[in-house]
Scaffold this motif. Structure first.
Motif, PDB file in Angstrom:
ATOM      1  N   VAL A 250     -16.365 -53.980  10.076  1.00 12.53           N
ATOM      2  CA  VAL A 250     -15.216 -54.637  10.688  1.00 12.53           C
ATOM      3  C   VAL A 250     -13.971 -53.917  10.201  1.00 12.53           C
ATOM      4  CG1 VAL A 250     -13.935 -56.786  10.955  1.00 12.53           C
ATOM      5  CG2 VAL A 250     -16.427 -56.841  10.738  1.00 12.53           C
ATOM      6  N   ILE A 251     -13.164 -53.458  11.140  1.00 12.66           N
ATOM      7  CA  ILE A 251     -11.941 -52.749  10.793  1.00 12.66           C
ATOM      8  C   ILE A 251     -10.739 -53.453  11.415  1.00 12.66           C
ATOM      9  CG2 ILE A 251     -13.004 -50.482  10.488  1.00 12.66           C
ATOM     10  CD1 ILE A 251     -12.004 -49.893  13.383  1.00 12.66           C
ATOM     11  N   ARG A 252      -9.614 -53.298  10.764  1.00 16.06           N
ATOM     12  CA  ARG A 252      -8.363 -53.818  11.319  1.00 16.06           C
ATOM     13  C   ARG A 252      -7.562 -52.629  11.840  1.00 16.06           C
ATOM     14  NH1 ARG A 252      -6.211 -58.599  11.030  1.00 16.06           N
ATOM     15  NH2 ARG A 252      -7.462 -59.165   9.223  1.00 16.06           N
ATOM     16  N   LEU A 253      -7.193 -52.703  13.103  1.00 16.10           N
ATOM     17  CA  LEU A 253      -6.422 -51.641  13.741  1.00 16.10           C
ATOM     18  C   LEU A 253      -4.950 -51.755  13.349  1.00 16.10           C
ATOM     19  CD1 LEU A 253      -8.015 -51.929  17.291  1.00 16.10           C
ATOM     20  CD2 LEU A 253      -8.650 -50.340  15.468  1.00 16.10           C
ATOM     21  N   ALA A 254      -4.192 -50.712  13.604  1.00 16.78           N
ATOM     22  CA  ALA A 254      -2.771 -50.695  13.266  1.00 16.78           C
ATOM     23  C   ALA A 254      -1.996 -51.824  13.947  1.00 16.78           C
ATOM     24  CB  ALA A 254      -2.168 -49.345  13.640  1.00 16.78           C
ATOM     25  N   ASP A 255      -2.466 -52.266  15.119  1.00 16.10           N
ATOM     26  CA  ASP A 255      -1.772 -53.344  15.832  1.00 16.10           C
ATOM     27  C   ASP A 255      -2.187 -54.739  15.374  1.00 16.10           C
ATOM     28  OD1 ASP A 255      -4.274 -53.728  16.958  1.00 16.10           O
ATOM     29  OD2 ASP A 255      -3.661 -53.212  18.994  1.00 16.10           O
ATOM     30  N   GLY A 256      -3.076 -54.808  14.347  1.00 10.60           N
ATOM     31  CA  GLY A 256      -3.495 -56.092  13.799  1.00 10.60           C
ATOM     32  C   GLY A 256      -4.796 -56.627  14.359  1.00 10.60           C
ATOM     33  N   HIS A 257      -5.290 -56.095  15.465  1.00  9.67           N
ATOM     34  CA  HIS A 257      -6.567 -56.536  16.029  1.00  9.67           C
ATOM     35  C   HIS A 257      -7.715 -56.057  15.139  1.00  9.67           C
ATOM     36  CE1 HIS A 257      -4.084 -56.924  19.683  1.00  9.67           C
ATOM     37  NE2 HIS A 257      -4.941 -57.892  19.980  1.00  9.67           N
ATOM     38  N   THR A 258      -8.825 -56.770  15.206  1.00  9.69           N
ATOM     39  CA  THR A 258     -10.021 -56.331  14.499  1.00  9.69           C
ATOM     40  C   THR A 258     -11.084 -55.903  15.500  1.00  9.69           C
ATOM     41  OG1 THR A 258     -10.885 -58.582  14.383  1.00  9.69           O
ATOM     42  CG2 THR A 258      -9.642 -57.802  12.481  1.00  9.69           C
ATOM     43  N   VAL A 259     -11.875 -54.938  15.080  1.00  9.43           N
ATOM     44  CA  VAL A 259     -12.954 -54.398  15.901  1.00  9.43           C
ATOM     45  C   VAL A 259     -14.167 -54.256  14.992  1.00  9.43           C
ATOM     46  CG1 VAL A 259     -13.723 -52.392  17.227  1.00  9.43           C
ATOM     47  CG2 VAL A 259     -11.363 -53.131  17.393  1.00  9.43           C
ATOM     48  N   SER A 260     -15.342 -54.566  15.503  1.00  8.29           N
ATOM     49  CA  SER A 260     -16.564 -54.360  14.724  1.00  8.29           C
ATOM     50  C   SER A 260     -17.490 -53.424  15.484  1.00  8.29           C
ATOM     51  CB  SER A 260     -17.256 -55.685  14.427  1.00  8.29           C
ATOM     52  OG  SER A 260     -17.715 -56.289  15.607  1.00  8.29           O
ATOM     53  N   PHE A 261     -18.312 -52.710  14.707  1.00  5.86           N
ATOM     54  CA  PHE A 261     -19.282 -51.797  15.302  1.00  5.86           C
ATOM     55  C   PHE A 261     -20.480 -51.677  14.374  1.00  5.86           C
ATOM     56  CE2 PHE A 261     -16.220 -49.182  13.019  1.00  5.86           C
ATOM     57  CZ  PHE A 261     -17.017 -48.330  12.269  1.00  5.86           C
ATOM     58  N   PRO A 262     -21.632 -51.216  14.883  1.00 12.21           N
ATOM     59  CA  PRO A 262     -22.841 -51.100  14.059  1.00 12.21           C
ATOM     60  C   PRO A 262     -22.640 -50.103  12.911  1.00 12.21           C
ATOM     61  CG  PRO A 262     -23.381 -50.913  16.393  1.00 12.21           C
ATOM     62  CD  PRO A 262     -21.887 -50.854  16.286  1.00 12.21           C
ATOM     63  N   ALA A 263     -23.030 -50.508  11.718  1.00 11.63           N
ATOM     64  CA  ALA A 263     -22.860 -49.671  10.528  1.00 11.63           C
ATOM     65  C   ALA A 263     -23.630 -48.362  10.621  1.00 11.63           C
ATOM     66  CB  ALA A 263     -23.287 -50.447   9.289  1.00 11.63           C
ATOM     67  N   ASN A 264     -24.712 -48.328  11.384  1.00  9.82           N
ATOM     68  CA  ASN A 264     -25.500 -47.096  11.465  1.00  9.82           C
ATOM     69  C   ASN A 264     -24.717 -45.949  12.107  1.00  9.82           C
ATOM     70  OD1 ASN A 264     -25.583 -47.980  14.111  1.00  9.82           O
ATOM     71  ND2 ASN A 264     -27.785 -47.750  14.337  1.00  9.82           N
ATOM     72  N   LEU A 265     -23.619 -46.239  12.794  1.00 13.29           N
ATOM     73  CA  LEU A 265     -22.789 -45.177  13.366  1.00 13.29           C
ATOM     74  C   LEU A 265     -22.097 -44.349  12.278  1.00 13.29           C
ATOM     75  CD1 LEU A 265     -21.072 -46.950  16.410  1.00 13.29           C
ATOM     76  CD2 LEU A 265     -23.072 -45.450  16.406  1.00 13.29           C
ATOM     77  N   LEU A 266     -22.001 -44.891  11.065  1.00 12.55           N
ATOM     78  CA  LEU A 266     -21.335 -44.180   9.972  1.00 12.55           C
ATOM     79  C   LEU A 266     -22.203 -43.120   9.309  1.00 12.55           C
ATOM     80  CD1 LEU A 266     -19.567 -47.116   8.103  1.00 12.55           C
ATOM     81  CD2 LEU A 266     -18.519 -45.422   9.628  1.00 12.55           C
ATOM     82  N   ARG A 267     -23.501 -43.247   9.407  1.00  8.03           N
ATOM     83  CA  ARG A 267     -24.412 -42.373   8.644  1.00  8.03           C
ATOM     84  C   ARG A 267     -24.126 -40.891   8.781  1.00  8.03           C
ATOM     85  NH1 ARG A 267     -30.305 -44.830   7.677  1.00  8.03           N
ATOM     86  NH2 ARG A 267     -29.547 -46.853   7.000  1.00  8.03           N
ATOM     87  N   GLN A 268     -23.788 -40.434   9.957  1.00  6.13           N
ATOM     88  CA  GLN A 268     -23.562 -39.006  10.169  1.00  6.13           C
ATOM     89  C   GLN A 268     -22.301 -38.491   9.472  1.00  6.13           C
ATOM     90  OE1 GLN A 268     -22.592 -38.040  14.289  1.00  6.13           O
ATOM     91  NE2 GLN A 268     -21.999 -40.173  14.614  1.00  6.13           N
ATOM     92  N   PHE A 269     -21.447 -39.402   8.999  1.00  8.20           N
ATOM     93  CA  PHE A 269     -20.185 -39.001   8.380  1.00  8.20           C
ATOM     94  C   PHE A 269     -20.166 -39.141   6.860  1.00  8.20           C
ATOM     95  CE2 PHE A 269     -19.228 -40.593  12.679  1.00  8.20           C
ATOM     96  CZ  PHE A 269     -18.784 -39.408  13.240  1.00  8.20           C
ATOM     97  N   VAL A 270     -21.271 -39.561   6.261  1.00  4.93           N
ATOM     98  CA  VAL A 270     -21.316 -39.758   4.813  1.00  4.93           C
ATOM     99  C   VAL A 270     -21.316 -38.409   4.109  1.00  4.93           C
ATOM    100  CG1 VAL A 270     -22.643 -40.698   2.884  1.00  4.93           C
ATOM    101  CG2 VAL A 270     -22.549 -41.934   5.056  1.00  4.93           C
ATOM    102  N   GLN A 271     -20.422 -38.274   3.138  1.00  2.84           N
ATOM    103  CA  GLN A 271     -20.354 -37.085   2.306  1.00  2.84           C
ATOM    104  C   GLN A 271     -20.395 -37.519   0.844  1.00  2.84           C
ATOM    105  OE1 GLN A 271     -16.758 -35.168   3.667  1.00  2.84           O
ATOM    106  NE2 GLN A 271     -17.778 -34.346   5.468  1.00  2.84           N
ATOM    107  N   ALA A 272     -20.396 -36.588  -0.072  1.00  8.12           N
ATOM    108  CA  ALA A 272     -20.493 -36.906  -1.498  1.00  8.12           C
ATOM    109  C   ALA A 272     -19.380 -37.842  -1.957  1.00  8.12           C
ATOM    110  CB  ALA A 272     -20.474 -35.626  -2.323  1.00  8.12           C
ATOM    111  N   ASP A 273     -18.199 -37.722  -1.354  1.00  4.55           N
ATOM    112  CA  ASP A 273     -17.077 -38.586  -1.752  1.00  4.55           C
ATOM    113  C   ASP A 273     -16.947 -39.820  -0.866  1.00  4.55           C
ATOM    114  OD1 ASP A 273     -16.188 -37.273   0.527  1.00  4.55           O
ATOM    115  OD2 ASP A 273     -14.177 -36.911  -0.254  1.00  4.55           O
ATOM    116  N   GLY A 274     -17.946 -40.124  -0.069  1.00  2.00           N
ATOM    117  CA  GLY A 274     -17.932 -41.301   0.794  1.00  2.00           C
ATOM    118  C   GLY A 274     -17.621 -40.934   2.232  1.00  2.00           C
TER     119      GLY A 274
END
Length: 75
Positions: A27-51
């Protein structure tokens, strides 16, 4: 298509619950204050040693289905 732009700054420790499957939605909060949610598995391809750090665009259809996540270029 809908597009949502946001910045992520997730440390490796903060990402562990997502990686282990304990947390399935981001769940993220956008700059305009709205929140958006998305499946966590979409993040896997972007994981690096520093997060996961950088500016991203979440895209989905008008029914909020078929979500894709892309890192903005130059990062």
């Amino acid at each position: 298509m809908k597009h949502f732009d946001f910045r992520l700054d997730i440390s490796p420790e903060q990402y562990l619950p997502y990686y282990r499957g304990r947390v399935t939605q981001v769940v993220i909060r956008l700059a305009d204050g709205h929140t958006v949610s998305f499946p966590a598995n979409l993040l896997r391809q972007f994981v690096q040693a520093d997060g996961i750090r950088g500016d991203f665009t979440l895209s989905c259809d008008e029914q909020n289905k078929g979500a894709t996540l892309q890192r903005k270029s130059g990062q």
